[in-house]
Scaffold this motif. Sequence first.
Motif, PDB file in Angstrom:
ATOM      1  N   SER A 223       4.554  -0.229   6.582  1.00 12.15           N
ATOM      2  CA  SER A 223       5.459   0.848   6.966  1.00 12.15           C
ATOM      3  C   SER A 223       4.842   2.219   6.715  1.00 12.15           C
ATOM      4  N   ASN A 224       5.053   3.117   7.674  1.00 10.43           N
ATOM      5  CA  ASN A 224       4.615   4.497   7.484  1.00 10.43           C
ATOM      6  C   ASN A 224       5.511   5.240   6.497  1.00 10.43           C
ATOM      7  N   ARG A 225       6.704   4.670   6.227  1.00 11.78           N
ATOM      8  CA  ARG A 225       7.628   5.330   5.301  1.00 11.78           C
ATOM      9  C   ARG A 225       7.276   5.063   3.846  1.00 11.78           C
ATOM     10  N   TYR A 226       6.956   3.808   3.525  1.00 17.38           N
ATOM     11  CA  TYR A 226       6.784   3.451   2.118  1.00 17.38           C
ATOM     12  C   TYR A 226       5.670   2.444   1.873  1.00 17.38           C
ATOM     13  N   GLY A 227       4.948   2.065   2.905  1.00 17.91           N
ATOM     14  CA  GLY A 227       4.009   0.949   2.790  1.00 17.91           C
ATOM     15  C   GLY A 227       2.852   1.166   1.847  1.00 17.91           C
ATOM     16  N   THR A 228       2.325   2.390   1.808  1.00 22.56           N
ATOM     17  CA  THR A 228       1.200   2.702   0.935  1.00 22.56           C
ATOM     18  C   THR A 228       1.524   3.955   0.137  1.00 22.56           C
ATOM     19  N   GLN A 229       1.500   3.852  -1.172  1.00 26.89           N
ATOM     20  CA  GLN A 229       1.781   4.998  -2.028  1.00 26.89           C
ATOM     21  C   GLN A 229       0.915   4.935  -3.276  1.00 26.89           C
ATOM     22  N   VAL A 230       0.679   6.093  -3.860  1.00 24.24           N
ATOM     23  CA  VAL A 230       0.067   6.154  -5.182  1.00 24.24           C
ATOM     24  C   VAL A 230       1.130   6.719  -6.110  1.00 24.24           C
ATOM     25  N   TYR A 240       0.575   1.358  -4.829  1.00 25.57           N
ATOM     26  CA  TYR A 240       1.658   0.487  -4.354  1.00 25.57           C
ATOM     27  C   TYR A 240       1.393   0.156  -2.890  1.00 25.57           C
ATOM     28  N   LEU A 241       1.370  -1.126  -2.575  1.00 28.64           N
ATOM     29  CA  LEU A 241       1.155  -1.588  -1.202  1.00 28.64           C
ATOM     30  C   LEU A 241       2.230  -2.589  -0.844  1.00 28.64           C
ATOM     31  N   ASN A 242       2.968  -2.312   0.232  1.00 35.53           N
ATOM     32  CA  ASN A 242       3.967  -3.247   0.745  1.00 35.53           C
ATOM     33  C   ASN A 242       3.461  -3.769   2.084  1.00 35.53           C
ATOM     34  N   LEU A 243       3.021  -5.031   2.081  1.00 33.83           N
ATOM     35  CA  LEU A 243       2.540  -5.660   3.307  1.00 33.83           C
ATOM     36  C   LEU A 243       3.632  -6.578   3.832  1.00 33.83           C
ATOM     37  N   ARG A 244       4.137  -6.259   5.028  1.00 32.46           N
ATOM     38  CA  ARG A 244       5.263  -7.009   5.583  1.00 32.46           C
ATOM     39  C   ARG A 244       4.860  -8.377   6.104  1.00 32.46           C
ATOM     40  N   THR A 245       3.675  -8.485   6.678  1.00 26.25           N
ATOM     41  CA  THR A 245       3.264  -9.740   7.295  1.00 26.25           C
ATOM     42  C   THR A 245       1.750  -9.774   7.467  1.00 26.25           C
ATOM     43  N   LEU A 274       4.878  -8.309  -1.802  1.00 28.65           N
ATOM     44  CA  LEU A 274       4.890  -9.361  -0.774  1.00 28.65           C
ATOM     45  C   LEU A 274       6.244 -10.063  -0.749  1.00 28.65           C
ATOM     46  N   ARG A 275       7.304  -9.348  -1.135  1.00 26.38           N
ATOM     47  CA  ARG A 275       8.580 -10.026  -1.379  1.00 26.38           C
ATOM     48  C   ARG A 275       9.183 -10.699  -0.159  1.00 26.38           C
ATOM     49  N   TYR A 276       8.888 -10.224   1.042  1.00 27.79           N
ATOM     50  CA  TYR A 276       9.422 -10.877   2.253  1.00 27.79           C
ATOM     51  C   TYR A 276       8.307 -11.396   3.151  1.00 27.79           C
TER      52      TYR A 276
END
Length: 492
Positions: A223-230, A240-245, A274-276
């Motif tokens: 996500s461009n909203r929250y996918g990659t953050q420091v 912080y990395l949120n990888l959807r798939t 990787l929660r979902y």
Amino acid sequence: MTVSRAALSTILACALIGCGGGGSSAPPISGGASPTPTPTPTPTTSACSLRAQQDFADSVLNEWYLFPDLLANANPASFSALQDYLDARVAPARAQNRDRFFTFATSIAEENALINSGASAGFGIRLFYDTSNNRVFVTEAFEAGNGFAAGLDRGSEITAIGTSTANLQSVATLMASGGPQAVVNALGPSTAGTARILRFVQPDGATIERSITKTEFALDPISNRYGTQVLDDGGKRVGYLNLRTFIIADAATQLRQAFGQFAAQGVTELIIDLRYNGGGLINVADTMGDLMGSGRVGQVWSRTVLRPSKAAENETRLFQSEANAIAPTRIAFITTNASASASELVVNAMIPYLGDNMALIGGNTFGKPVGQFGFDLETCDLRVRAVTLQTVNANDEGEYFSGLAGVVPNTCRAPDDISRPLGDPREASISVALDFLAGRSCMAIGQSGTGDTASSGANASQRSTSMIDLPETEALRPTRPSPAQIDIPGLF
């Protein structure tokens, strides 16, 4: 019949043989080498009859199925659908928890569109339901979907569904009459142009009623909203990395960009959310490993193991050089029961290298250390995804059919707090992940205790004052999911 590993390997919560029309290959799900299948005759005009499809499936299972001793005999004439026939043939493996609907039939065109461009049709939201109270919540919204444009986002509760305002049915009524599948049916097919009236309640209590149309949209892996953050945790930088798939090929490019940000800021501690994430392409999982493999090039990342008769196709994958690679010192992996396949491969593959410096945060994973090749009957737009391989880490560990909680050295229990946005340090699972990285104590996954609050550290409550006890949730899933719904739990 021809097969190739192709550049796209997939590990689905979650490979192939092509025949007819010249033949082609599908990317392997969850690993695999380049099989050389036994040739089959050119399809006749009856090649797409149910019996022809069953015969094709039999040829695949008999030659390639990972657990040949767990295949049952089944009378083709007793079945009116190919999937039911496949289910019957692999029933013994399912009874042993080794093939939980991992062997299935799907569309070549639909799966290829998903892999190549992230194409899917729907509202663009993930739906999970409270298994105790039968309430349906949006846990995530994809930015390109009409659901997000209509106001649906993490924390929205869908309370009624209809084709018009005159025939709205409450979710409570649907659940009472037919359980989760009744809600799935009310939402309609995953085809562009399908419209539904949805009544939903926002986290602030506002009730909204909107007509939303399903459209073709592109699934963004990060996500461009929250996918990659420091994140700044008391002066320490945490990536912080949120990888959807893992299923979309472009995810590899986006991962390189994300780790480029981490490398530029000197990040060495990570929260990988990787929660979902239900899995996807193995080559994307391999790229993710390479990006965490600075200083490990040439060492073993993972091994792919097939049935004994196909041992020549076994493969050892080594860490490869990536320009944006970092050498993480500690990693907190956020997972739930929707985290499967390629997600689990990545976590398992890091155990030999991080040991006690990594943890599973949230809940136990699904438990899918096996993967599929895709076998194509092109003239029928049929792909049979059959369990053909198992992945293990550098220590040859890979028997996590009951999930990774019993395998990862450290676990910390935490709820999926949908009252907070993903990426928010105050969100329960992220808060507990930060606690682990800071060396504070937590309650282990599976450990008994009051509620689901996971951290008992002295400073944990400073970030987690809004942590709430959330009930057990499951992804809403059709009986016959689309290719996108197989890999992206809860997608509608």
